[in-house]
Design a protein around this motif. Structure first.
Motif, PDB file in Angstrom:
ATOM      1  N   ILE A  45      59.677  31.169 128.214  1.00 60.88           N
ATOM      2  CA  ILE A  45      58.532  32.047 128.466  1.00 60.88           C
ATOM      3  C   ILE A  45      58.603  33.213 127.498  1.00 60.88           C
ATOM      4  O   ILE A  45      59.640  33.874 127.379  1.00 60.88           O
ATOM      5  N   LYS A  46      57.510  33.431 126.792  1.00 66.75           N
ATOM      6  CA  LYS A  46      57.494  34.482 125.760  1.00 66.75           C
ATOM      7  C   LYS A  46      56.348  35.468 126.010  1.00 66.75           C
ATOM      8  O   LYS A  46      55.182  35.083 125.999  1.00 66.75           O
ATOM      9  N   ALA A  47      56.706  36.721 126.228  1.00 70.92           N
ATOM     10  CA  ALA A  47      55.692  37.764 126.417  1.00 70.92           C
ATOM     11  C   ALA A  47      54.916  37.940 125.115  1.00 70.92           C
ATOM     12  O   ALA A  47      55.506  38.013 124.039  1.00 70.92           O
ATOM     13  N   GLY A  52      57.624  42.546 117.355  1.00 70.19           N
ATOM     14  CA  GLY A  52      58.807  41.699 117.379  1.00 70.19           C
ATOM     15  C   GLY A  52      59.895  42.379 118.198  1.00 70.19           C
ATOM     16  O   GLY A  52      59.667  43.424 118.809  1.00 70.19           O
ATOM     17  N   GLY A  53      61.077  41.768 118.204  1.00 68.28           N
ATOM     18  CA  GLY A  53      62.188  42.341 118.955  1.00 68.28           C
ATOM     19  C   GLY A  53      62.076  42.045 120.440  1.00 68.28           C
ATOM     20  O   GLY A  53      62.760  42.648 121.256  1.00 68.28           O
ATOM     21  N   ARG A  54      61.200  41.068 120.799  1.00 66.87           N
ATOM     22  CA  ARG A  54      60.991  40.772 122.221  1.00 66.87           C
ATOM     23  C   ARG A  54      62.207  40.115 122.836  1.00 66.87           C
ATOM     24  O   ARG A  54      62.521  40.320 124.008  1.00 66.87           O
ATOM     25  N   GLY A  55      62.892  39.285 122.027  1.00 67.27           N
ATOM     26  CA  GLY A  55      64.069  38.569 122.508  1.00 67.27           C
ATOM     27  C   GLY A  55      65.080  39.533 123.114  1.00 67.27           C
ATOM     28  O   GLY A  55      65.489  39.380 124.262  1.00 67.27           O
ATOM     29  N   GLN A  56      65.429  40.570 122.345  1.00 68.76           N
ATOM     30  CA  GLN A  56      66.434  41.534 122.810  1.00 68.76           C
ATOM     31  C   GLN A  56      65.918  42.406 123.946  1.00 68.76           C
ATOM     32  O   GLN A  56      66.702  43.014 124.671  1.00 68.76           O
ATOM     33  N   PRO A 101      61.374  24.212 125.136  1.00 64.15           N
ATOM     34  CA  PRO A 101      62.549  24.806 124.485  1.00 64.15           C
ATOM     35  C   PRO A 101      62.957  24.008 123.243  1.00 64.15           C
ATOM     36  O   PRO A 101      62.819  22.786 123.227  1.00 64.15           O
ATOM     37  N   SER A 102      63.419  24.711 122.263  1.00 67.28           N
ATOM     38  CA  SER A 102      63.872  24.041 121.039  1.00 67.28           C
ATOM     39  C   SER A 102      65.385  24.041 121.006  1.00 67.28           C
ATOM     40  O   SER A 102      66.029  24.993 121.421  1.00 67.28           O
ATOM     41  N   ASP A 103      65.916  22.946 120.498  1.00 70.66           N
ATOM     42  CA  ASP A 103      67.354  22.836 120.336  1.00 70.66           C
ATOM     43  C   ASP A 103      67.658  23.328 118.917  1.00 70.66           C
ATOM     44  O   ASP A 103      67.482  22.605 117.950  1.00 70.66           O
ATOM     45  N   ILE A 104      68.095  24.570 118.826  1.00 69.82           N
ATOM     46  CA  ILE A 104      68.203  25.194 117.507  1.00 69.82           C
ATOM     47  C   ILE A 104      69.529  24.905 116.832  1.00 69.82           C
ATOM     48  O   ILE A 104      70.599  25.158 117.390  1.00 69.82           O
ATOM     49  N   LYS A 105      69.451  24.351 115.611  1.00 70.24           N
ATOM     50  CA  LYS A 105      70.676  24.153 114.839  1.00 70.24           C
ATOM     51  C   LYS A 105      70.879  25.342 113.910  1.00 70.24           C
ATOM     52  O   LYS A 105      71.982  25.818 113.697  1.00 70.24           O
ATOM     53  N   GLN A 106      69.763  25.810 113.336  1.00 66.21           N
ATOM     54  CA  GLN A 106      69.854  26.934 112.401  1.00 66.21           C
ATOM     55  C   GLN A 106      68.562  27.737 112.413  1.00 66.21           C
ATOM     56  O   GLN A 106      67.489  27.173 112.582  1.00 66.21           O
ATOM     57  N   GLU A 107      68.683  29.049 112.199  1.00 72.63           N
ATOM     58  CA  GLU A 107      67.490  29.899 112.122  1.00 72.63           C
ATOM     59  C   GLU A 107      67.370  30.467 110.709  1.00 72.63           C
ATOM     60  O   GLU A 107      68.339  30.989 110.157  1.00 72.63           O
ATOM     61  N   PHE A 108      66.165  30.342 110.137  1.00 71.09           N
ATOM     62  CA  PHE A 108      65.889  30.913 108.821  1.00 71.09           C
ATOM     63  C   PHE A 108      64.807  31.977 108.937  1.00 71.09           C
ATOM     64  O   PHE A 108      64.082  32.038 109.935  1.00 71.09           O
ATOM     65  N   ILE A 198      57.499  34.077 109.443  1.00 67.87           N
ATOM     66  CA  ILE A 198      58.080  33.129 110.396  1.00 67.87           C
ATOM     67  C   ILE A 198      59.544  33.524 110.578  1.00 67.87           C
ATOM     68  O   ILE A 198      60.359  33.328 109.685  1.00 67.87           O
ATOM     69  N   ASN A 199      59.856  34.116 111.719  1.00 66.66           N
ATOM     70  CA  ASN A 199      61.224  34.582 111.961  1.00 66.66           C
ATOM     71  C   ASN A 199      61.596  34.393 113.422  1.00 66.66           C
ATOM     72  O   ASN A 199      61.247  35.211 114.250  1.00 66.66           O
ATOM     73  N   PRO A 200      62.246  33.295 113.749  1.00 69.96           N
ATOM     74  CA  PRO A 200      62.855  32.345 112.824  1.00 69.96           C
ATOM     75  C   PRO A 200      62.010  31.097 112.570  1.00 69.96           C
ATOM     76  O   PRO A 200      61.252  30.655 113.419  1.00 69.96           O
ATOM     77  N   LEU A 201      62.236  30.552 111.350  1.00 70.05           N
ATOM     78  CA  LEU A 201      61.871  29.163 111.076  1.00 70.05           C
ATOM     79  C   LEU A 201      63.135  28.409 111.467  1.00 70.05           C
ATOM     80  O   LEU A 201      64.224  28.790 111.050  1.00 70.05           O
ATOM     81  N   LEU A 212      59.304  28.884 114.983  1.00 66.72           N
ATOM     82  CA  LEU A 212      59.589  29.248 116.375  1.00 66.72           C
ATOM     83  C   LEU A 212      58.893  30.546 116.754  1.00 66.72           C
ATOM     84  O   LEU A 212      58.587  30.800 117.907  1.00 66.72           O
ATOM     85  N   ASP A 213      58.664  31.378 115.757  1.00 64.09           N
ATOM     86  CA  ASP A 213      57.927  32.621 115.970  1.00 64.09           C
ATOM     87  C   ASP A 213      56.864  32.690 114.884  1.00 64.09           C
ATOM     88  O   ASP A 213      56.983  32.010 113.847  1.00 64.09           O
ATOM     89  N   ALA A 214      55.821  33.474 115.116  1.00 65.17           N
ATOM     90  CA  ALA A 214      54.725  33.534 114.137  1.00 65.17           C
ATOM     91  C   ALA A 214      54.087  34.910 114.161  1.00 65.17           C
ATOM     92  O   ALA A 214      53.713  35.406 115.219  1.00 65.17           O
TER      93      ALA A 214
HETATM   94  P1  GDP Z   1      61.119  38.165 118.760  1.00 67.98           P
HETATM   95  O1  GDP Z   1      62.429  38.629 119.333  1.00 67.98           O
HETATM   96  O2  GDP Z   1      59.983  38.995 119.275  1.00 67.98           O
HETATM   97  O3  GDP Z   1      61.143  38.086 117.283  1.00 67.98           O
HETATM   98  O4  GDP Z   1      60.849  36.706 119.369  1.00 67.98           O
HETATM   99  P2  GDP Z   1      61.262  35.250 118.801  1.00 67.98           P
HETATM  100  O5  GDP Z   1      60.163  34.346 119.075  1.00 67.98           O
HETATM  101  O6  GDP Z   1      61.702  35.331 117.388  1.00 67.98           O
HETATM  102  O7  GDP Z   1      62.483  34.866 119.729  1.00 67.98           O
HETATM  103  C1  GDP Z   1      63.694  35.598 119.681  1.00 67.98           C
HETATM  104  C2  GDP Z   1      64.900  34.657 119.722  1.00 67.98           C
HETATM  105  O8  GDP Z   1      64.896  33.926 120.911  1.00 67.98           O
HETATM  106  C3  GDP Z   1      64.901  33.621 118.608  1.00 67.98           C
HETATM  107  O9  GDP Z   1      65.432  34.119 117.406  1.00 67.98           O
HETATM  108  C4  GDP Z   1      65.757  32.553 119.222  1.00 67.98           C
HETATM  109  O10 GDP Z   1      67.122  32.803 118.945  1.00 67.98           O
HETATM  110  C5  GDP Z   1      65.522  32.676 120.715  1.00 67.98           C
HETATM  111  N1  GDP Z   1      64.630  31.579 121.153  1.00 67.98           N
HETATM  112  C6  GDP Z   1      63.276  31.590 121.221  1.00 67.98           C
HETATM  113  N2  GDP Z   1      62.799  30.381 121.607  1.00 67.98           N
HETATM  114  C7  GDP Z   1      63.889  29.586 121.793  1.00 67.98           C
HETATM  115  C8  GDP Z   1      64.065  28.217 122.177  1.00 67.98           C
HETATM  116  O11 GDP Z   1      63.131  27.467 122.413  1.00 67.98           O
HETATM  117  N3  GDP Z   1      65.344  27.755 122.235  1.00 67.98           N
HETATM  118  C9  GDP Z   1      66.413  28.550 121.978  1.00 67.98           C
HETATM  119  N4  GDP Z   1      67.642  28.030 122.059  1.00 67.98           N
HETATM  120  N5  GDP Z   1      66.281  29.833 121.598  1.00 67.98           N
HETATM  121  C10 GDP Z   1      65.045  30.360 121.503  1.00 67.98           C
END
Ligand code: GDP
Ligand code: MN
Length: 388
Positions: A45-47, A52-56, A101-108, A198-201, A212-214
């Motif tokens: 779930i993404k607000a 940006g910086g929503r994750g933290q 949900p994505s199974d992330i191997k690497q973030e670019f 795109i952070n992260p691709l 993953l983000d746009a």
């Molecule tokens: P931002 O913090 O506002 O830039 O939001 P993002 O969309 O970039 O999400 C922040 C972080 O949450 C990403 O860098 C990922 O590490 C993590 N994240 C977001 N979606 C997923 C997902 O589907 N799977 C996993 N494992 N991590 C995710």
């Protein structure tokens, strides 16, 4: 103009840039509904806020049950999400993106913007994705890769390969990266963007590349050409005063300080803010009233500045070229009369009809400090703001 992540992702999809599957909800009820409709139990779930910086900040969460989803939705909807990009008030959460949900191997990191020095579009990329790119650029500049797109020749396949190999991508991922980069360029040019980020691709465990983000910023001056983009505007995410200013035709940006600044010309406005800071003050705003301004516009600009509660003093710095200083003085006097100003105002007028302007101000019974010299004016306004 900014748009939401979900809107940017829809645009990405029309330009062939893959994103995780997702849907938007505008109420906790809709979240519950979507959970019944979508199969699979784990969702992200993404607000949706213009920052940006929503994750933290707790705005991006993985949830496993429908109850957790509703609980989180109830917490997020109607709240102000504060991230390190929003300022302390935060931004209102009115929609949520629910994503597979994505199974992330690497973030670019991958972005496209205009590089004025080379007069070209330029891609900025880094294997250090998902992080604050400014920090990466500062601490480990060698991790930042730039690809300049020659405006005549366009993006060359070798440039995409070079970037792909630098990011340690291989096989079909190289073609996939080229597709993403070409999609970004088409979107940028056709819709008059000023930044696509795109952070992260991500590279998924199965080797696919997803945005993953746009984030997309559009050039305000081109919005009249793109009704489909203009209608994506979300005023709730924007600064109310900045919107008002845009209506009146003023160039206005809110800042954190307590000294209101009214200046004609963007360059002079920047110089004025620099001087205010140099003298130890903090500007409350950037305001360029424009070259050919009128008394009425000045009056409106003045009211706009003063509608900010935290203002302790105002500095007016006008260089009269096309605009006459006596017209400016009239506008200021009008505004001050209309709204009963009680804070100190320092005015520096220079150029066409400066003497007449100063005379008008001095003859009025308003307590304004008229200064001929900008250095004196900034010193004075900082001092007055401090003693208020
Ligand atoms: P931002 O913090 O506002 O830039 O939001 P993002 O969309 O970039 O999400 C922040 C972080 O949450 C990403 O860098 C990922 O590490 C993590 N994240 C977001 N979606 C997923 C997902 O589907 N799977 C996993 N494992 N991590 C995710
Ligand atoms: Mn991000």
């Amino acid at each position: 103009m900014n748009i939401h992540e979900y809107q940017a992702k829809q645009l990405f999809n029309t330009y062939g840039i893959a994103t995780p599957f997702g849907k938007v909800a505008r109420s906790p009820g809709q979240v519950e509904h979507l959970f019944e409709e979508l199969s699979g139990s784990r969702w992200v779930i993404k607000a949706q806020v213009h920052a940006g910086g929503r994750g933290q900040a707790g705005g991006v969460k993985l949830i496993e049950t429908s109850q957790d989803a509703v609980d989180l939705a109830e917490k997020l909807f109607g709240s102000q999400l504060v991230t390190k990009q929003t300022g302390e008030k935060g931004l209102p959460v009115e929609s949520l993106l629910i994503e597979e949900p994505s199974d992330i191997k690497q973030e670019f990191y991958l972005s496209l913007l205009v590089d004025r020095s080379t007069e070209s579009l330029v891609f900025i990329a880094s294997a250090a994705g998902g992080m604050d790119i400014e920090a990466v650029a500062e601490e480990t500049p060698e991790k930042i890769l730039t690809t300049v797109v020659n405006p005549a020749a366009g993006l060359q396949p070798y440039q995409c390969r070079k970037l792909a190999y630098a990011l340690k991508l291989s096989g079909s991922q190289v073609r996939e990266l080229e597709k993403i980069m070409r999609g970004m360029i088409s979107l940028f040019q056709e819709k008059d963007a000023s930044l696509i980020e795109i952070n992260p691709l991500i590279e998924t465990a199965s080797g696919d590349l997803f945005a993953l983000d746009a984030k997309i910023n559009f050039d305000d001056n081109a919005l009249d050409l793109h009704a489909d983009i203009s209608e994506l505007r979300d005023p709730a995410q924007e600064d109310e005063k900045e919107n008002q200013a845009q209506h009146i035709g003023l160039n206005y940006i809110s800042l954190d300080g307590n000294i209101g600044c009214m200046v004609n010309g963007a360059g002079l406005a920047m110089a004025t803010m620099d001087l205010v800071k140099l003298k130890g003050g903090e500007p409350a705003n950037f305001l360029d009233v424009g070259g050919g301004t009128t008394a009425d516009k000045v009056s409106q600009a003045f009211k706009l500045i003063l509608s900010d509660g935290g203002i302790k003093a105002v500095l007016v710095n006008i260089f009269g070229g096309i605009v006459r200083c006596d017209v400016i003085a009239q506008g200021i006097l009008q505004a001050v009369k209309d709204i009963n100003v009680s804070i100190p105002i320092v005015i520096r007028l220079e150029g066409t009809n400066a003497e007449e302007g100063l005379k008008l101000l001095n003859e009025s019974d308003l307590s304004v400090v008229a200064a001929e010299d900008l250095e004196y004016a900034t010193e004075k306004v900082v001092e007055l703001a401090r003693s208020e």
